[in-house]
Write a protein that holds these residues in place. Structure first.
Motif, PDB file in Angstrom:
ATOM      1  N   MET A 115     -19.073  52.565  -3.828  1.00  0.00           N
ATOM      2  CA  MET A 115     -20.021  51.479  -4.050  1.00  0.00           C
ATOM      3  C   MET A 115     -20.283  51.270  -5.538  1.00  0.00           C
ATOM      4  SD  MET A 115     -21.898  49.270  -2.543  1.00  0.00           S
ATOM      5  CE  MET A 115     -23.358  48.336  -2.710  1.00  0.00           C
ATOM      6  N   ILE A 116     -20.418  52.370  -6.288  1.00  0.00           N
ATOM      7  CA  ILE A 116     -20.696  52.254  -7.716  1.00  0.00           C
ATOM      8  C   ILE A 116     -19.538  51.562  -8.429  1.00  0.00           C
ATOM      9  CG2 ILE A 116     -21.034  53.562  -9.855  1.00  0.00           C
ATOM     10  CD1 ILE A 116     -22.661  55.554  -8.246  1.00  0.00           C
ATOM     11  N   ALA A 117     -18.317  51.907  -8.057  1.00  0.00           N
ATOM     12  CA  ALA A 117     -17.149  51.297  -8.695  1.00  0.00           C
ATOM     13  C   ALA A 117     -17.119  49.788  -8.457  1.00  0.00           C
ATOM     14  CB  ALA A 117     -15.874  51.944  -8.193  1.00  0.00           C
ATOM     15  N   VAL A 118     -17.529  49.355  -7.267  1.00  0.00           N
ATOM     16  CA  VAL A 118     -17.555  47.923  -6.955  1.00  0.00           C
ATOM     17  C   VAL A 118     -18.589  47.222  -7.826  1.00  0.00           C
ATOM     18  CG1 VAL A 118     -18.089  46.224  -5.175  1.00  0.00           C
ATOM     19  CG2 VAL A 118     -16.755  48.253  -4.591  1.00  0.00           C
ATOM     20  N   ILE A 119     -19.755  47.834  -7.969  1.00  0.00           N
ATOM     21  CA  ILE A 119     -20.810  47.247  -8.800  1.00  0.00           C
ATOM     22  C   ILE A 119     -20.360  47.201 -10.255  1.00  0.00           C
ATOM     23  CG2 ILE A 119     -23.150  47.604  -9.683  1.00  0.00           C
ATOM     24  CD1 ILE A 119     -23.817  48.761  -6.898  1.00  0.00           C
TER      25      ILE A 119
ATOM     26  N   SER B 217     -17.306  47.069 -11.426  1.00  0.00           N
ATOM     27  CA  SER B 217     -16.274  46.045 -11.611  1.00  0.00           C
ATOM     28  C   SER B 217     -16.883  44.649 -11.553  1.00  0.00           C
ATOM     29  CB  SER B 217     -15.160  46.200 -10.587  1.00  0.00           C
ATOM     30  OG  SER B 217     -15.633  45.963  -9.287  1.00  0.00           O
ATOM     31  N   GLN B 218     -17.884  44.449 -10.691  1.00  0.00           N
ATOM     32  CA  GLN B 218     -18.547  43.146 -10.614  1.00  0.00           C
ATOM     33  C   GLN B 218     -19.276  42.847 -11.929  1.00  0.00           C
ATOM     34  OE1 GLN B 218     -21.701  42.801  -7.734  1.00  0.00           O
ATOM     35  NE2 GLN B 218     -21.584  40.587  -7.706  1.00  0.00           N
ATOM     36  N   LEU B 219     -19.955  43.840 -12.484  1.00  0.00           N
ATOM     37  CA  LEU B 219     -20.639  43.645 -13.752  1.00  0.00           C
ATOM     38  C   LEU B 219     -19.646  43.339 -14.871  1.00  0.00           C
ATOM     39  CD1 LEU B 219     -23.480  46.317 -13.973  1.00  0.00           C
ATOM     40  CD2 LEU B 219     -23.709  43.845 -14.019  1.00  0.00           C
ATOM     41  N   ILE B 220     -18.551  44.066 -14.903  1.00  0.00           N
ATOM     42  CA  ILE B 220     -17.545  43.841 -15.938  1.00  0.00           C
ATOM     43  C   ILE B 220     -16.984  42.426 -15.834  1.00  0.00           C
ATOM     44  CG2 ILE B 220     -15.245  44.514 -16.715  1.00  0.00           C
ATOM     45  CD1 ILE B 220     -16.082  47.418 -16.040  1.00  0.00           C
ATOM     46  N   GLU B 221     -16.722  41.974 -14.623  1.00  0.00           N
ATOM     47  CA  GLU B 221     -16.218  40.610 -14.435  1.00  0.00           C
ATOM     48  C   GLU B 221     -17.227  39.577 -14.927  1.00  0.00           C
ATOM     49  OE1 GLU B 221     -15.047  39.993 -10.386  1.00  0.00           O
ATOM     50  OE2 GLU B 221     -13.619  41.659 -10.437  1.00  0.00           O
ATOM     51  N   LEU B 222     -18.511  39.798 -14.628  1.00  0.00           N
ATOM     52  CA  LEU B 222     -19.549  38.873 -15.092  1.00  0.00           C
ATOM     53  C   LEU B 222     -19.630  38.865 -16.616  1.00  0.00           C
ATOM     54  CD1 LEU B 222     -22.427  39.468 -12.529  1.00  0.00           C
ATOM     55  CD2 LEU B 222     -21.051  37.420 -12.809  1.00  0.00           C
ATOM     56  N   PHE B 223     -19.594  40.055 -17.211  1.00  0.00           N
ATOM     57  CA  PHE B 223     -19.636  40.135 -18.667  1.00  0.00           C
ATOM     58  C   PHE B 223     -18.443  39.415 -19.284  1.00  0.00           C
ATOM     59  CE2 PHE B 223     -22.722  43.671 -18.292  1.00  0.00           C
ATOM     60  CZ  PHE B 223     -23.628  43.255 -19.250  1.00  0.00           C
ATOM     61  N   GLU B 224     -17.276  39.583 -18.715  1.00  0.00           N
ATOM     62  CA  GLU B 224     -16.092  38.905 -19.241  1.00  0.00           C
ATOM     63  C   GLU B 224     -16.214  37.391 -19.096  1.00  0.00           C
ATOM     64  OE1 GLU B 224     -12.850  40.731 -17.189  1.00  0.00           O
ATOM     65  OE2 GLU B 224     -12.856  42.487 -18.499  1.00  0.00           O
ATOM     66  N   GLU B 225     -16.762  36.950 -17.989  1.00  0.00           N
ATOM     67  CA  GLU B 225     -16.929  35.515 -17.757  1.00  0.00           C
ATOM     68  C   GLU B 225     -17.891  34.889 -18.762  1.00  0.00           C
ATOM     69  OE1 GLU B 225     -18.531  32.517 -14.258  1.00  0.00           O
ATOM     70  OE2 GLU B 225     -17.857  34.510 -13.698  1.00  0.00           O
TER      71      GLU B 225
ATOM     72  N   ASP C 294     -31.928  44.276 -10.624  1.00  0.00           N
ATOM     73  CA  ASP C 294     -32.390  44.796 -11.907  1.00  0.00           C
ATOM     74  C   ASP C 294     -32.135  46.294 -12.030  1.00  0.00           C
ATOM     75  OD1 ASP C 294     -33.298  42.264 -12.518  1.00  0.00           O
ATOM     76  OD2 ASP C 294     -35.387  42.698 -12.019  1.00  0.00           O
ATOM     77  N   SER C 295     -32.300  47.000 -10.930  1.00  0.00           N
ATOM     78  CA  SER C 295     -32.093  48.450 -10.955  1.00  0.00           C
ATOM     79  C   SER C 295     -30.640  48.799 -11.290  1.00  0.00           C
ATOM     80  CB  SER C 295     -32.490  49.074  -9.618  1.00  0.00           C
ATOM     81  OG  SER C 295     -31.689  48.554  -8.578  1.00  0.00           O
ATOM     82  N   THR C 296     -29.725  47.956 -10.887  1.00  0.00           N
ATOM     83  CA  THR C 296     -28.315  48.170 -11.213  1.00  0.00           C
ATOM     84  C   THR C 296     -28.109  48.090 -12.723  1.00  0.00           C
ATOM     85  OG1 THR C 296     -27.653  47.225  -9.101  1.00  0.00           O
ATOM     86  CG2 THR C 296     -25.970  47.350 -10.811  1.00  0.00           C
ATOM     87  N   LEU C 297     -28.760  47.132 -13.357  1.00  0.00           N
ATOM     88  CA  LEU C 297     -28.662  47.011 -14.811  1.00  0.00           C
ATOM     89  C   LEU C 297     -29.281  48.219 -15.497  1.00  0.00           C
ATOM     90  CD1 LEU C 297     -29.560  43.241 -15.215  1.00  0.00           C
ATOM     91  CD2 LEU C 297     -27.317  44.289 -15.516  1.00  0.00           C
ATOM     92  N   ARG C 298     -30.437  48.666 -15.013  1.00  0.00           N
ATOM     93  CA  ARG C 298     -31.085  49.842 -15.609  1.00  0.00           C
ATOM     94  C   ARG C 298     -30.206  51.077 -15.495  1.00  0.00           C
ATOM     95  NH1 ARG C 298     -35.621  47.577 -13.144  1.00  0.00           N
ATOM     96  NH2 ARG C 298     -35.502  49.034 -11.412  1.00  0.00           N
ATOM     97  N   LYS C 299     -29.563  51.248 -14.349  1.00  0.00           N
ATOM     98  CA  LYS C 299     -28.679  52.404 -14.157  1.00  0.00           C
ATOM     99  C   LYS C 299     -27.455  52.306 -15.057  1.00  0.00           C
ATOM    100  CE  LYS C 299     -30.169  53.183  -9.428  1.00  0.00           C
ATOM    101  NZ  LYS C 299     -29.814  53.072  -8.009  1.00  0.00           N
ATOM    102  N   ALA C 300     -26.925  51.119 -15.231  1.00  0.00           N
ATOM    103  CA  ALA C 300     -25.767  50.932 -16.108  1.00  0.00           C
ATOM    104  C   ALA C 300     -26.142  51.239 -17.557  1.00  0.00           C
ATOM    105  CB  ALA C 300     -25.221  49.512 -15.978  1.00  0.00           C
ATOM    106  N   VAL C 301     -27.359  50.888 -17.955  1.00  0.00           N
ATOM    107  CA  VAL C 301     -27.835  51.225 -19.298  1.00  0.00           C
ATOM    108  C   VAL C 301     -27.973  52.736 -19.429  1.00  0.00           C
ATOM    109  CG1 VAL C 301     -29.813  51.072 -20.881  1.00  0.00           C
ATOM    110  CG2 VAL C 301     -28.986  49.020 -19.725  1.00  0.00           C
TER     111      VAL C 301
END
Length: 65
Positions: free
Chosen positions: A1-5, A7-15, A32-39
């Motif tokens: 699940m984390i890998a999917v999130i 990759s989705q974030l990376i795709e959004l950032f690239e876009e 929002d919690s996904t962003l906090r965890k990525a930080v």
């Protein structure tokens, strides 16, 4: 699940050329919690409230305006 999130974030950032806002991510169903965890994992950096960029993205304050 984390890998999917991640990759989705990376795709959004690239876009959006390496910069995302929380509003943009909400439109794509990213919590929002996904962003906090990525930080916390140092996957992305928080510029200021609601604005995030990829760790390898170069920015300056003039560009952010």
């Amino acid at each position: 699940m984390i890998a999917v999130i991640q990759s989705q974030l990376i795709e959004l950032f690239e876009e959006y050329h390496g910069i995302l806002t929380t509003q943009m991510t909400k439109e794509y169903g990213v919590a929002d919690s996904t962003l906090r965890k990525a930080v916390a994992r140092n996957d992305i950096q928080k510029y200021c409230r609601g604005i995030y960029f990829l760790d390898n993205f170069y920015f300056d304050d003039i560009y952010m305006l």
